[in-house]
Design a protein around this motif. Structure first.
Motif, PDB file in Angstrom:
ATOM      1  N   ASP A 121       0.852  -1.189   0.000  1.00 21.43           N
ATOM      2  CA  ASP A 121       0.000   0.000   0.000  1.00 21.43           C
ATOM      3  C   ASP A 121       0.893   1.246   0.000  1.00 21.43           C
ATOM      4  OD1 ASP A 121      -2.124   1.675   0.107  1.00 21.43           O
ATOM      5  OD2 ASP A 121      -2.767   1.142   2.134  1.00 21.43           O
ATOM      6  N   GLU A 122       0.935   1.907  -1.119  1.00 22.59           N
ATOM      7  CA  GLU A 122       1.759   3.121  -1.311  1.00 22.59           C
ATOM      8  C   GLU A 122       3.198   2.935  -0.816  1.00 22.59           C
ATOM      9  OE1 GLU A 122      -0.022   6.825  -0.441  1.00 22.59           O
ATOM     10  OE2 GLU A 122      -2.030   6.113  -0.888  1.00 22.59           O
ATOM     11  N   PRO A 123       3.922   2.023  -1.447  1.00 19.09           N
ATOM     12  CA  PRO A 123       5.294   1.739  -0.981  1.00 19.09           C
ATOM     13  C   PRO A 123       6.259   2.902  -1.190  1.00 19.09           C
ATOM     14  CG  PRO A 123       4.868   0.628  -3.059  1.00 19.09           C
ATOM     15  CD  PRO A 123       3.568   1.207  -2.628  1.00 19.09           C
ATOM     16  N   PHE A 124       5.917   3.821  -2.125  1.00 19.48           N
ATOM     17  CA  PHE A 124       6.845   4.924  -2.392  1.00 19.48           C
ATOM     18  C   PHE A 124       6.596   6.130  -1.483  1.00 19.48           C
ATOM     19  CE2 PHE A 124       6.521   2.620  -6.470  1.00 19.48           C
ATOM     20  CZ  PHE A 124       7.835   2.202  -6.558  1.00 19.48           C
ATOM     21  N   ALA A 125       5.562   6.044  -0.648  1.00 20.48           N
ATOM     22  CA  ALA A 125       5.249   7.170   0.242  1.00 20.48           C
ATOM     23  C   ALA A 125       6.422   7.415   1.187  1.00 20.48           C
ATOM     24  CB  ALA A 125       3.993   6.871   1.042  1.00 20.48           C
ATOM     25  N   ALA A 126       6.780   8.664   1.368  1.00 19.14           N
ATOM     26  CA  ALA A 126       7.834   9.107   2.304  1.00 19.14           C
ATOM     27  C   ALA A 126       9.233   8.631   1.917  1.00 19.14           C
ATOM     28  CB  ALA A 126       7.518   8.664   3.730  1.00 19.14           C
ATOM     29  N   MET A 127       9.376   8.097   0.704  1.00 18.55           N
ATOM     30  CA  MET A 127      10.686   7.564   0.305  1.00 18.55           C
ATOM     31  C   MET A 127      11.528   8.641  -0.385  1.00 18.55           C
ATOM     32  SD  MET A 127      11.318   4.404   0.946  1.00 18.55           S
ATOM     33  CE  MET A 127      10.659   2.782   1.207  1.00 18.55           C
ATOM     34  N   ASP A 128      12.833   8.634  -0.113  1.00 15.91           N
ATOM     35  CA  ASP A 128      13.746   9.503  -0.870  1.00 15.91           C
ATOM     36  C   ASP A 128      14.150   8.769  -2.153  1.00 15.91           C
ATOM     37  OD1 ASP A 128      15.454   7.516  -0.045  1.00 15.91           O
ATOM     38  OD2 ASP A 128      16.528   8.758   1.404  1.00 15.91           O
ATOM     39  N   ALA A 129      15.051   9.399  -2.926  1.00 12.06           N
ATOM     40  CA  ALA A 129      15.420   8.821  -4.232  1.00 12.06           C
ATOM     41  C   ALA A 129      15.974   7.408  -4.071  1.00 12.06           C
ATOM     42  CB  ALA A 129      16.446   9.726  -4.912  1.00 12.06           C
ATOM     43  N   ASP A 130      16.825   7.222  -3.076  1.00 10.48           N
ATOM     44  CA  ASP A 130      17.414   5.886  -2.856  1.00 10.48           C
ATOM     45  C   ASP A 130      16.335   4.872  -2.471  1.00 10.48           C
ATOM     46  OD1 ASP A 130      19.873   6.859  -3.375  1.00 10.48           O
ATOM     47  OD2 ASP A 130      20.517   7.027  -1.277  1.00 10.48           O
ATOM     48  N   GLY A 131      15.386   5.349  -1.671  1.00 11.92           N
ATOM     49  CA  GLY A 131      14.290   4.479  -1.230  1.00 11.92           C
ATOM     50  C   GLY A 131      13.439   4.032  -2.404  1.00 11.92           C
ATOM     51  N   VAL A 132      13.148   4.970  -3.307  1.00 16.92           N
ATOM     52  CA  VAL A 132      12.339   4.628  -4.489  1.00 16.92           C
ATOM     53  C   VAL A 132      13.090   3.608  -5.342  1.00 16.92           C
ATOM     54  CG1 VAL A 132      11.384   5.561  -6.641  1.00 16.92           C
ATOM     55  CG2 VAL A 132      11.089   6.814  -4.490  1.00 16.92           C
ATOM     56  N   ALA A 133      14.395   3.832  -5.518  1.00 17.61           N
ATOM     57  CA  ALA A 133      15.204   2.880  -6.306  1.00 17.61           C
ATOM     58  C   ALA A 133      15.232   1.512  -5.625  1.00 17.61           C
ATOM     59  CB  ALA A 133      16.618   3.426  -6.464  1.00 17.61           C
ATOM     60  N   LEU A 134      15.296   1.521  -4.303  1.00 14.75           N
ATOM     61  CA  LEU A 134      15.334   0.264  -3.540  1.00 14.75           C
ATOM     62  C   LEU A 134      14.029  -0.521  -3.743  1.00 14.75           C
ATOM     63  CD1 LEU A 134      16.509  -1.593  -1.235  1.00 14.75           C
ATOM     64  CD2 LEU A 134      15.195  -0.174   0.333  1.00 14.75           C
ATOM     65  N   VAL A 135      12.901   0.163  -3.584  1.00 21.43           N
ATOM     66  CA  VAL A 135      11.609  -0.524  -3.742  1.00 21.43           C
ATOM     67  C   VAL A 135      11.487  -1.068  -5.165  1.00 21.43           C
ATOM     68  CG1 VAL A 135       9.102  -0.277  -3.647  1.00 21.43           C
ATOM     69  CG2 VAL A 135      10.514   0.877  -1.952  1.00 21.43           C
ATOM     70  N   SER A 136      11.900  -0.258  -6.139  1.00 17.75           N
ATOM     71  CA  SER A 136      11.822  -0.707  -7.535  1.00 17.75           C
ATOM     72  C   SER A 136      12.651  -1.965  -7.740  1.00 17.75           C
ATOM     73  CB  SER A 136      12.349   0.388  -8.470  1.00 17.75           C
ATOM     74  OG  SER A 136      11.675   1.575  -8.218  1.00 17.75           O
ATOM     75  N   SER A 137      13.840  -1.985  -7.153  1.00 18.18           N
ATOM     76  CA  SER A 137      14.687  -3.165  -7.361  1.00 18.18           C
ATOM     77  C   SER A 137      14.117  -4.380  -6.631  1.00 18.18           C
ATOM     78  CB  SER A 137      16.135  -2.856  -6.963  1.00 18.18           C
ATOM     79  OG  SER A 137      16.405  -3.277  -5.676  1.00 18.18           O
ATOM     80  N   LEU A 138      13.494  -4.161  -5.462  1.00 16.72           N
ATOM     81  CA  LEU A 138      12.868  -5.294  -4.750  1.00 16.72           C
ATOM     82  C   LEU A 138      11.691  -5.848  -5.551  1.00 16.72           C
ATOM     83  CD1 LEU A 138      12.924  -3.953  -1.061  1.00 16.72           C
ATOM     84  CD2 LEU A 138      14.241  -5.858  -1.984  1.00 16.72           C
ATOM     85  N   VAL A 139      10.937  -4.940  -6.177  1.00 17.86           N
ATOM     86  CA  VAL A 139       9.809  -5.390  -7.011  1.00 17.86           C
ATOM     87  C   VAL A 139      10.341  -6.196  -8.196  1.00 17.86           C
ATOM     88  CG1 VAL A 139       7.992  -4.570  -8.594  1.00 17.86           C
ATOM     89  CG2 VAL A 139       8.224  -3.550  -6.317  1.00 17.86           C
ATOM     90  N   ARG A 140      11.396  -5.705  -8.828  1.00  6.58           N
ATOM     91  CA  ARG A 140      11.979  -6.435  -9.972  1.00  6.58           C
ATOM     92  C   ARG A 140      12.458  -7.824  -9.542  1.00  6.58           C
ATOM     93  NH1 ARG A 140      13.627  -1.314 -12.019  1.00  6.58           N
ATOM     94  NH2 ARG A 140      15.424  -1.283 -10.623  1.00  6.58           N
ATOM     95  N   GLU A 141      13.125  -7.877  -8.399  1.00 12.06           N
ATOM     96  CA  GLU A 141      13.623  -9.180  -7.899  1.00 12.06           C
ATOM     97  C   GLU A 141      12.464 -10.144  -7.633  1.00 12.06           C
ATOM     98  OE1 GLU A 141      15.997  -8.587  -4.381  1.00 12.06           O
ATOM     99  OE2 GLU A 141      17.360  -7.248  -5.445  1.00 12.06           O
ATOM    100  N   ALA A 142      11.400  -9.606  -7.042  1.00 15.88           N
ATOM    101  CA  ALA A 142      10.237 -10.455  -6.723  1.00 15.88           C
ATOM    102  C   ALA A 142       9.616 -11.006  -8.004  1.00 15.88           C
ATOM    103  CB  ALA A 142       9.214  -9.652  -5.930  1.00 15.88           C
ATOM    104  N   LEU A 143       9.504 -10.142  -9.008  1.00 18.26           N
ATOM    105  CA  LEU A 143       8.922 -10.589 -10.281  1.00 18.26           C
ATOM    106  C   LEU A 143       9.831 -11.612 -10.959  1.00 18.26           C
ATOM    107  CD1 LEU A 143       7.580  -7.163 -11.559  1.00 18.26           C
ATOM    108  CD2 LEU A 143       6.211  -9.106 -10.800  1.00 18.26           C
ATOM    109  N   ALA A 144      11.134 -11.434 -10.798  1.00 19.71           N
ATOM    110  CA  ALA A 144      12.083 -12.362 -11.424  1.00 19.71           C
ATOM    111  C   ALA A 144      11.939 -13.771 -10.849  1.00 19.71           C
ATOM    112  CB  ALA A 144      13.507 -11.855 -11.226  1.00 19.71           C
ATOM    113  N   ARG A 145      11.528 -13.861  -9.585  1.00 22.38           N
ATOM    114  CA  ARG A 145      11.321 -15.209  -9.006  1.00 22.38           C
ATOM    115  C   ARG A 145       9.843 -15.619  -9.094  1.00 22.38           C
ATOM    116  NH1 ARG A 145       9.114 -14.558  -4.180  1.00 22.38           N
ATOM    117  NH2 ARG A 145       9.485 -12.603  -3.073  1.00 22.38           N
TER     118      ARG A 145
END
Lengths: 224, 231
Positions: free
Chosen positions: B159-183
């Motif tokens: 639920d709104e994972p990018f809320a309150a995130m800085d640039a690094d946080g947004v990149a982190l969530v994006s990479s976690l989503v990519r990893e999850a989709l890859a598996r």
């Protein structure tokens, strides 16, 4: 079947050791109730054992309702209860862990009350107190089981903590009568054999309340 | 064809007489990602709570891994990772204690090492011994996401994972989503505005009072760079 019980219990005890909030609140309130009872009825007199037993159970009832509320309070902060419900842990296991925590909180308050009781009512520290132990243990199991279940319900409504004693006392009344009668008898010096019927009644209510809590918890814990 | 992870059929939710969600259909297969876009108060958080089985719908049916949530064994919830508006973290425990507790709850072997790995993964290793109550909102959000993903779930609801995130946080969530989709996990998350994640084929839906509709206004899709600019 009880997977997750240990981590929940350890986490709650760690939180309590860190803050000490529940212990301080429960012990203070329980001792205060006892002091009020002593001031109202006086520590001496022919009915000393009955008054001491009444004071003990009045303090235990409030310790029970507050202990169960406090055991669930940490889960309501930041929605942690939802975290438990979304984990691979059976609701009945969550109930068992919360019941254990409530019993530990109650036992702490109960021990403090017993010490004050002995001092204020000039009771014998030896045999009578030892004989009181099974009555005390059987009492807190049933009371904690009922309070944990009802605290789950009352926690979902406004002013639920205020309503909890109103819900608990009528349902616990038969066990309360058994507990206070048995306590009065053993404090008056009677052997445990003389109160075995009351102990059986307390035990039967323990089985009833624990079973009801174990079976019903999953129906009251989830959101509408 | 990949397993159907989540299927929602004509889901509706009423609070008293007031409808919050109505006539909602959604199917998601393993390896798919969907973003649900909607304005404040439209029911995104309510929808996430329904989709994870926490709150029952007033009408309609929901299946997770082919089973209705209330009939799922508790063990099945090992396959579901959820981030809600509340972090579901204990404010008076440290980051490490929270992660160890949830690792133990999910019966993950060597909970301590697992917790440490996740703290490093979300960049909180230096804050490991700080109480959650002392964290900034963005740090708590990172830890909440780590908590949601620590058991490598097959369905991830954020639920709104990018809320309150800085640039690094947004990149982190994006990479976690990519990893999850890859598996081959399925991922659903909510957002206020349309967005894209590089390298992720996102199915975008708009949540409105009349249900969930595929998002058609491609021109309004924002990249994560735009999202950061808005934040």
């Amino acid at each position: 079947m009880l997977e997750g019980f240990g981590p929940i219990l350890r986490k709650d005890l760690r939180l309590e050791v860190r803050t000490g909030e529940s212990t301080v609140v429960l012990v203070s309130i329980s001792v205060l109730i006892l002091v009020v009872m002593v001031l109202a009825f006086g520590p001496a007199g022919a009915r000393r054992a009955e008054v001491a037993a009444g004071a003990l159970w009045t303090a235990l009832i409030f310790a029970g309702t507050m202990g169960a509320t406090r055991a669930l309070l940490s889960e309501r902060e930041s929605g942690c209860l939802r975290g438990l419900l979304l984990s691979p842990v059976e609701p009945a296991t969550i109930y068992a862990a919360k019941l254990s925590v409530a019993m530990i909180f109650m036992a702490q308050a109960g021990i403090a009350v017993l010490v004050v009781l002995v001092l204020f009512f000039n009771l014998d520290f030896g045999g009578a107190l030892l004989r009181l132990l099974p009555v005390f243990l059987l009492g807190i199991v049933g009371l904690a089981a009922l309070c944990t279940l009802l605290a789950t319900v009352s926690g979902r409504v406004r002013a639920g903590a205020m309503l909890l004693p109103v819900m608990v006392v009528p349902l616990f009344a038969p066990a309360l009568i058994a507990g206070s009668k048995a306590s009065a008898a053993v404090l008056a010096g009677q052997p445990l054999g003389a109160v075995i019927t009351w102990l059986k009644l307390l035990g039967a209510f323990d089985v009833l309340f624990v079973t009801a809590g174990y079976l019903l918890f999953e129906h009251v814990i989830f959101e509408d | 064809m990949a397993e159907v992870v989540l299927q929602a059929q004509r889901i509706a939710k009423f609070f008293g007489e007031r409808p919050v969600l109505y006539g909602l259909d959604l199917t998601l297969r393993a390896g798919q990602a969907a973003v649900i876009v909607g304005r404040n108060g439209v029911g995104k958080s309510t929808l996430i709570k329904i989709l994870c089985g926490l709150s029952p719908p007033s009408a309609g049916r929901l299946w997770l891994f082919g089973q209705e949530p209330r009939s799922m064994a508790a063990q099945q919830f090992r396959r579901v990772g959820v981030l809600l508006h509340q972090s579901l973290l204990y404010p008076r425990l440290t980051c490490r204690e929270n992660m160890e507790f949830y690792s133990e709850l999910f019966a993950i072997p060597d909970a301590g090492a697992h917790a440490r790995r996740w703290l490093e993964r979300v960049g909180l290793q230096r804050a490991a011994d700080e109480l959650v109550s002392a964290l900034s909102r963005g740090m708590e959000q990172r830890l909440g996401i780590a908590r949601a993903m620590l058991a490598d779930p097959d369905l991830i609801l954020l639920d709104e994972p990018f809320a309150a995130m800085d640039a690094d946080g947004v990149a982190l969530v994006s990479s976690l989503v990519r990893e999850a989709l890859a598996r081959e996990a399925a991922v659903i998350f909510t957002a206020h505005a349309p967005l894209e994640i590089a390298g992720v084929d996102l199915r975008m839906f708009k949540l409105e009072s009349n249900g969930l509709t595929p998002f058609k206004d491609e021109g309004r899709r924002g990249s994560l760079r735009n999202l950061l600019r808005r934040n």
